[in-house]
Write an enzyme that holds these catalytic residues in place. Structure first.
Site, PDB file in Angstrom:
ATOM      1  N   LYS A 189     -32.565   6.882  25.855  1.00 37.86           N
ATOM      2  CA  LYS A 189     -33.786   6.216  26.324  1.00 37.86           C
ATOM      3  C   LYS A 189     -35.053   7.030  26.016  1.00 37.86           C
ATOM      4  O   LYS A 189     -36.104   6.465  25.727  1.00 37.86           O
ATOM      5  CB  LYS A 189     -33.699   5.945  27.825  1.00 37.86           C
ATOM      6  N   HIS A 191     -10.012   3.382  -1.231  1.00 37.67           N
ATOM      7  CA  HIS A 191     -10.178   3.741   0.179  1.00 37.67           C
ATOM      8  C   HIS A 191     -10.520   5.220   0.306  1.00 37.67           C
ATOM      9  O   HIS A 191      -9.806   6.068  -0.231  1.00 37.67           O
ATOM     10  CB  HIS A 191      -8.894   3.447   0.975  1.00 37.67           C
ATOM     11  N   ARG A 206       0.826  -1.220   0.000  1.00 42.82           N
ATOM     12  CA  ARG A 206       0.000   0.000   0.000  1.00 42.82           C
ATOM     13  C   ARG A 206       0.863   1.274   0.000  1.00 42.82           C
ATOM     14  O   ARG A 206       1.694   1.456   0.890  1.00 42.82           O
ATOM     15  CB  ARG A 206      -0.911  -0.008   1.235  1.00 42.82           C
ATOM     16  N   LYS A 247     -13.046  -4.010  -4.133  1.00 46.61           N
ATOM     17  CA  LYS A 247     -12.957  -3.624  -2.722  1.00 46.61           C
ATOM     18  C   LYS A 247     -13.208  -2.121  -2.589  1.00 46.61           C
ATOM     19  O   LYS A 247     -12.508  -1.311  -3.201  1.00 46.61           O
ATOM     20  CB  LYS A 247     -11.586  -3.956  -2.126  1.00 46.61           C
ATOM     21  N   ASP A 267     -35.872  -1.457  32.913  1.00 47.68           N
ATOM     22  CA  ASP A 267     -34.814  -1.039  33.848  1.00 47.68           C
ATOM     23  C   ASP A 267     -35.280  -1.126  35.295  1.00 47.68           C
ATOM     24  O   ASP A 267     -34.600  -1.665  36.157  1.00 47.68           O
ATOM     25  CB  ASP A 267     -34.413   0.429  33.587  1.00 47.68           C
TER      26      ASP A 267
END
Length: 518
Positions: A302, A131, A67, A158, A340
């Site tokens: 939540k 990439h 690379r 890829k 909970d």
């Protein structure tokens, strides 16, 4: 028996050939199928000698990658020499080689194909890669990129991008599912973890797993051990049901350890992921497939989770927060619950009974002064649960307005955190911390000084990483009964497991797994 053909590829990065061979041996022992040999990491790389040893003596099939710096690698030299080394790797019997697309006219990949003039051994497969270390483009742009890669003559496509949000993974999944050729599609970074774990669900050619934690060739890479042992990667198929814990931060969560082990023990075809979510509504609308079936909710989502439900259980509605969300199979509607308070209140009652000998018929919380620190989702759950059991509730919060709002709902009293230090209208009160103060990594923090703890007969901390928080340790030193957050966590895990699977929870296994991971 494995349910998919996705390979696990281990990046091999070392400065000497001998070290690389040791790493390849370790990768094989851990269960990798393939080694990506990063020759750009080698010091004094001698292509013919080094490649011959690595390819001929390596215990795993090899993918040779050289690379360059311009694509995030280590090599900073002549391009022709780099391509000559890759050509040599093919001749010496490498199973795969990786060449970068590098957009331009012609592309680097096209230059390489011109360079080898069609002289490619039958056995060798060429991966052409791209990439993007900045972002994840649109579905259209990723599709165009994959088509450009394919047009070079690539055997395997890829595409690696970077996750700025967890919803970016969905665009990669779309690309993988619609690919007509073998494809590696990965989203880098912590928010991209699901692209690596769910690679087999969508049919990706391979996924990468590191030999050791933190020693990675790209950000967000899990270990081979986690892929195989924690996420049961070999058992993931196209029909695997996806569950997870939605939070931010989420890396500390033990839930994936519990649920994945429990799913496996009962033969349930499900996966449970840590989901680093910034915006709950975006996540829910993006992953609306019937296969995304159940979630646990933790700090700070939540309340946002509740707003995304089609229906909310009456208790969760009263609390104003959910801890669990299920996609109903018949109509796909999202139903919110709060479990909970069941876990926490049961654990607190158990500890009080053990010390006070209160008969099982009545709650030992009845008539007690119950102080809740925090007015978020977990604070609401504890305040509501204590109120239901007949306790007198005090809510202490950083902002008085939120404390007042919650206290009014449960007929209690509101105070600020500053006032809490000197608040002791009576002795033998109960204290429940529901904030993240003291949670890993800030384990030296505590919501209340040690001298204030002597007025409490019991202290509960909802945090479970670490198990023994500073608050609990100092309460113990003050002679107070303590209840670990793990108890709340375990009790609600039993309930959630049943909701996720329709099966009774393997209770002892869940306790054992949590004990090993805290």
């Amino acid at each position: 028996m494995r349910r998919n053909s996705t390979l696990i590829c281990a990046p091999i990065m070392a400065e000497a050939v001998g070290q690389m061979l040791v790493q390849m041996k370790k990768a094989k022992e851990l269960g990798a199928d393939l080694a990506e040999v990063r020759v750009d990491f080698l010091k004094n790389f001698s292509p013919r000698n080094d490649l011959e040893v690595l390819i001929k003596q390596g215990p795993l099939p090899t993918l040779i990658t050289y690379r360059p710096k311009w694509e995030g690698g280590q090599y900073d030299g002549d391009e022709n020499k780099r391509q000559e080394a890759l050509k040599l790797a093919m001749e010496l019997g490498a199973d795969f080689i990786d060449i970068e697309l590098k957009v331009g006219l012609p592309t680097v990949a096209q230059e390489f194909y011109n360079f080898i003039q069609g002289n490619k051994p039958e056995k060798v497969k060429i991966i052409v890669s791209s990439h993007n270390y900045e972002c994840t483009p649109s579905i259209e742009d990723i599709g165009d990129l994959a088509a450009r890669i394919l047009a070079t003559g690539a055997d395997i496509v890829k595409v690696a991008t970077t996750a700025l949000d967890i919803t970016d993974n969905a665009r990669m999944f779309h690309t993988i599912v619609h690919s007509q050729v073998p494809i590696i599609g990965l989203v880098m970074g912590e928010r991209g973890l699901m692209s690596r774990v769910l690679a087999p669900k969508y049919g990706a050619f391979l996924t990468f797993g590191s030999i050791e934690p933190g020693v990675v060739s790209a950000p967000g890479q899990p270990t081979i051990k986690d892929l195989l042992d924690l996420y049961n990667l070999r058992q993931i198929g196209a029909d695997t049901k996806v569950h997870g814990v939605i939070g931010n931060p989420i890396g500390h969560s033990k839930s994936p350890h519990l649920y994945n082990a429990a799913f496996k023990s009962v033969g349930f075809n499900g996966i449970y992921l840590p989901l680093l979510v910034d915006n709950v509504a975006n996540y829910i609308s993006t992953y609306s497939s019937p296969d995304f079936v159940g979630y646990s909710y933790t700090i700070p989502h939540k309340e946002d989770g509740l707003r995304c439900c089609d229906e909310v259980d009456p208790i969760a509605k009263e609390i104003g927060a959910i801890s669990c969300m299920i996609r109903r199979p018949v109509d796909g509607k999202l139903i919110g619950y709060n479990v909970d308070y069941l876990g926490a209140i049961a654990a607190i009652e158990e500890a009080l009974r053990a010390t006070n000998g209160v008969p099982a018929s009545s709650s030992p919380l009845a008539g007690k002064l119950f102080v809740v620190i925090g007015a978020g989702g977990a604070g609401k759950a504890l305040a509501y649960g204590a109120y239901e059991k007949g306790a007198r509730v005090i809510v202490a919060n950083r902002t008085y307005g939120k404390a007042k709002e919650l206290a009014t709902k449960v007929g209690g009293q509101a105070i600020t955190l500053d006032e809490l230090k000197d608040f002791h209208p009576e002795e033998r009160m109960i204290l429940a911390n529901t904030t993240s103060v003291g949670m890993k990594p800030r384990i030296d923090d505590t919501p209340l000084p040690k001298e204030a703890l002597k007025h409490y007969s019991l202290v509960f901390d909802a945090i479970y990483t670490p198990k023994l928080t500073r608050l609990l340790r100092e309460a113990q030193e003050a002679g107070t009964t303590i209840v670990y957050g793990t108890e709340m966590f375990i009790n609600q895990a039993f309930v959630q497991f049943k909701r996720f699977t329709g099966l009774p929870a393997p209770k002892q296994l869940i306790r054992d797994v949590l004990a090993r991971n805290t």
